[in-house]
Design a protein around this motif. Structure first.
Motif, PDB file in Angstrom:
ATOM      1  N   LEU A 161       0.795  -0.822  -0.209  1.00 41.04           N
ATOM      2  CA  LEU A 161       0.012  -0.285  -0.061  1.00 41.04           C
ATOM      3  C   LEU A 161       1.159   1.071  -0.047  1.00 41.04           C
ATOM      4  CD1 LEU A 161      -2.821  -1.022   2.701  1.00 41.04           C
ATOM      5  CD2 LEU A 161      -3.454  -0.391  -0.159  1.00 41.04           C
ATOM      6  N   ILE A 162       2.293   0.890   0.922  1.00 43.50           N
ATOM      7  CA  ILE A 162       2.752   2.339   0.460  1.00 43.50           C
ATOM      8  C   ILE A 162       3.469   2.693  -0.633  1.00 43.50           C
ATOM      9  CG2 ILE A 162       5.144   2.931   1.708  1.00 43.50           C
ATOM     10  CD1 ILE A 162       4.832   1.435   3.868  1.00 43.50           C
ATOM     11  N   VAL A 166       3.373   5.933  -3.418  1.00 42.23           N
ATOM     12  CA  VAL A 166       3.974   6.559  -3.836  1.00 42.23           C
ATOM     13  C   VAL A 166       3.588   6.889  -5.361  1.00 42.23           C
ATOM     14  CG1 VAL A 166       5.908   6.479  -4.324  1.00 42.23           C
ATOM     15  CG2 VAL A 166       5.406   6.480  -2.051  1.00 42.23           C
ATOM     16  N   ALA A 167       2.953   5.428  -5.979  1.00 40.63           N
ATOM     17  CA  ALA A 167       3.712   5.395  -7.311  1.00 40.63           C
ATOM     18  C   ALA A 167       1.991   6.383  -7.504  1.00 40.63           C
ATOM     19  CB  ALA A 167       3.329   3.530  -7.546  1.00 40.63           C
ATOM     20  N   THR A 168       0.734   6.371  -6.710  1.00 43.06           N
ATOM     21  CA  THR A 168      -0.180   7.274  -8.000  1.00 43.06           C
ATOM     22  C   THR A 168      -0.150   8.250  -7.037  1.00 43.06           C
ATOM     23  OG1 THR A 168      -1.376   5.684  -5.909  1.00 43.06           O
ATOM     24  CG2 THR A 168      -1.448   5.089  -7.974  1.00 43.06           C
ATOM     25  N   ARG A 174      -4.953   7.893   4.569  1.00 43.87           N
ATOM     26  CA  ARG A 174      -6.386   7.051   4.232  1.00 43.87           C
ATOM     27  C   ARG A 174      -5.846   5.700   3.721  1.00 43.87           C
ATOM     28  NH1 ARG A 174      -9.006  10.411   0.084  1.00 43.87           N
ATOM     29  NH2 ARG A 174     -10.858   9.412   1.162  1.00 43.87           N
ATOM     30  N   LEU A 175      -4.746   5.159   2.655  1.00 42.43           N
ATOM     31  CA  LEU A 175      -4.846   3.380   1.669  1.00 42.43           C
ATOM     32  C   LEU A 175      -4.441   2.647   3.189  1.00 42.43           C
ATOM     33  CD1 LEU A 175      -2.830   4.472  -0.552  1.00 42.43           C
ATOM     34  CD2 LEU A 175      -4.920   2.933  -0.900  1.00 42.43           C
ATOM     35  N   PHE A 176      -4.167   2.856   4.704  1.00 37.46           N
ATOM     36  CA  PHE A 176      -3.805   1.981   5.894  1.00 37.46           C
ATOM     37  C   PHE A 176      -5.262   2.238   6.602  1.00 37.46           C
ATOM     38  CE2 PHE A 176       0.763   2.608   6.963  1.00 37.46           C
ATOM     39  CZ  PHE A 176       1.150   1.935   6.026  1.00 37.46           C
ATOM     40  N   VAL A 177      -5.701   3.379   6.497  1.00 34.72           N
ATOM     41  CA  VAL A 177      -7.426   2.867   6.913  1.00 34.72           C
ATOM     42  C   VAL A 177      -8.344   1.710   6.349  1.00 34.72           C
ATOM     43  CG1 VAL A 177      -8.858   4.542   8.106  1.00 34.72           C
ATOM     44  CG2 VAL A 177      -6.548   4.876   8.872  1.00 34.72           C
TER      45      VAL A 177
END
Length: 433
Positions: A161-162, A166-168, A174-177
């Motif tokens: 997810l990291i 970074v790529a997008t 927010r992705l973690f949650v």
């Protein structure tokens, strides 16, 4: 038509490089160099220099080596033994009994390792001998580990997810949650399947485990509390807006060192091994990201992503038809590449289509990780299958057959978050800060 031939040429070049054993990062750089030098007039050297710096000059990326280091520290601690001892006494009344330890243990370890293969290997080393000794069905033992090991890709702090964030250029916090509720959903689906399976296969799940007094159960569970507190603190501080992922990762490393020291597993040698392991993994991922960033910019110069997105839009596919096609594409691609490579290879081409279809980028990140999880347990290059083959000595087809029901559970999870997108979007939308 020119774009079609150009795309085919670059795809063939990329897979030719990958198939010949060239590193993924160098393959990406090579294809980017080919596309710029042969099909555009852009200055290759300047583009490479600016994109290489741009891919590394990211504060969000600083969370990556820290979370990897946190997982390496706890990987070398007594966490897996403590988890089995702490969880096993509470599973006695559930249908399937100690098979649930694999699922919950992988879920907990996933939250501190961020790696699918490391999760399957660590929990597998500890649980396979114990379950074999007690007479549990070997195929189900392997299947639960193969499926639950994939939780390392989804449950935060997730390395993949990291990389996606970074790529997008999407919010990693927010992705973690967003990964929390889908992670809980997967744990529930896996445990539900184990219960149903055990009801129809009563002879394959022993029922003679000794019962322990309540206080003894609590004493054994106490060894898990520091790690559970660490996970809750890291994710809770991000959700509440108190800390960024990078800040939370730094605190997580410090607390992991304290936990390992208090448990007596921290030595100068284990400290050095953990630091070097984190350094190697972080450098590999950073190198791949630099190559992917360069290829993304090169693709922008050629105009392929824009034209491809326009072509897809011209087909008139509905959102669900597009997602069905992408699911097949990602699963097939994941049969030959690891999850991080799949994400960085496809982001430049896929995201314009996703945005054209009006799909939420946070939701798509969770969907992408779930589909990549499916590819981790499909031959010929399912990394979790290789890990479990090494642990058990079974052939790869036996391990793949054992993992099949959990592959289907992952597919069901993809369907559920597609039909009920709030599973992935509710918590990010409710975040503070």
């Amino acid at each position: 038509m020119t774009d079609v031939f150009l795309s085919l040429f670059l795809v063939v070049a990329l897979f030719g490089l990958l198939g010949s054993g060239v590193w993924v990062a160098l393959s990406l750089l090579g294809v980017g160099w080919l596309s710029l030098s042969m099909f555009t007039g852009a200055p290759v050297g300047q583009v490479l220099a600016t994109t290489g710096w741009g891919s590394a000059n990211s504060w969000a990326l600083a969370a990556l080596p820290l979370f990897i280091w946190m997982g390496e520290i706890l990987f070398r601690s007594r966490l897996s033994e403590d988890m089995f001892a702490g969880l096993a006494p509470w599973m006695g009344r559930l249908p399937g009994r100690l098979l649930h330890v694999n699922v919950i243990g992988c879920g907990i370890f996933a939250a501190v390792s961020g790696s699918s293969a490391a999760t399957a290997a660590t929990i597998g080393k500890m649980s396979i001998p114990e379950l074999q000794k007690r007479g549990y069905d070997p195929m189900m033992t392997i299947g639960t580990l193969a499926g639950s090991g994939t939780l390392g890709l989804l449950i935060p702090p997730s390395i993949i997810l990291i990389v996606y964030g970074v790529a997008t250029e999407e919010s990693i916090a927010r992705l973690f949650v967003a990964g929390v509720l889908p992670g809980v959903l997967l744990v529930g689906l896996f445990m539900g399947f184990i219960m149903v399976w055990s009801l129809f296969n009563r002879g394959k799940a022993p029922t003679d485990d000794p019962r322990l007094p309540f206080m003894e159960k609590m004493r054994r569970t106490a060894g898990l509390l520091p790690v559970v507190a660490l996970i809750a603190g890291v994710i809770g501080s991000i959700y509440a807006g108190i800390a960024s992922p990078t800040d939370a990762a730094a605190v997580g490393v410090a607390l992991a060192l304290v936990i390992a020291w208090a448990g007596g597993s921290l030595s100068w040698q284990s400290f050095k091994d953990g630091l070097m392991g984190a350094t190697r993994t972080s450098c590999m991922i950073a190198f791949i990201l630099a190559g992917a960033h360069f290829l993304t910019v090169a693709m922008g110069f050629t105009g392929i992503p824009r034209d491809l997105a326009g072509w897809i839009a011209g087909l008139g596919l509905s959102k669900y038809e597009l997602l069905a096609a992408l699911t097949v594409f990602f699963v097939v691609l994941g049969c030959f590449l690891d999850g991080i490579s799949v994400v960085v290879l496809t982001t430049a081409v896929v995201m314009p289509m996703v945005e054209q279809a009006g799909i939420d980028r946070i939701w798509f990140g969770i969907y992408l990780v779930l589909v990549v999880e499916m590819s981790q347990i499909t031959p010929p290059v399912g990394f979790n299958l290789f890990v479990l083959q090494g642990l058990t000595g079974k052939n790869i087809l036996y391990v793949a057959k054992a993992a099949l029901p959990f592959f289907l559970m992952l597919g069901l999870a993809v369907v559920l978050i597609t039909l009920i997108p709030e599973i992935a979007t509710y918590l990010p939308g409710a975040m503070l800060g």
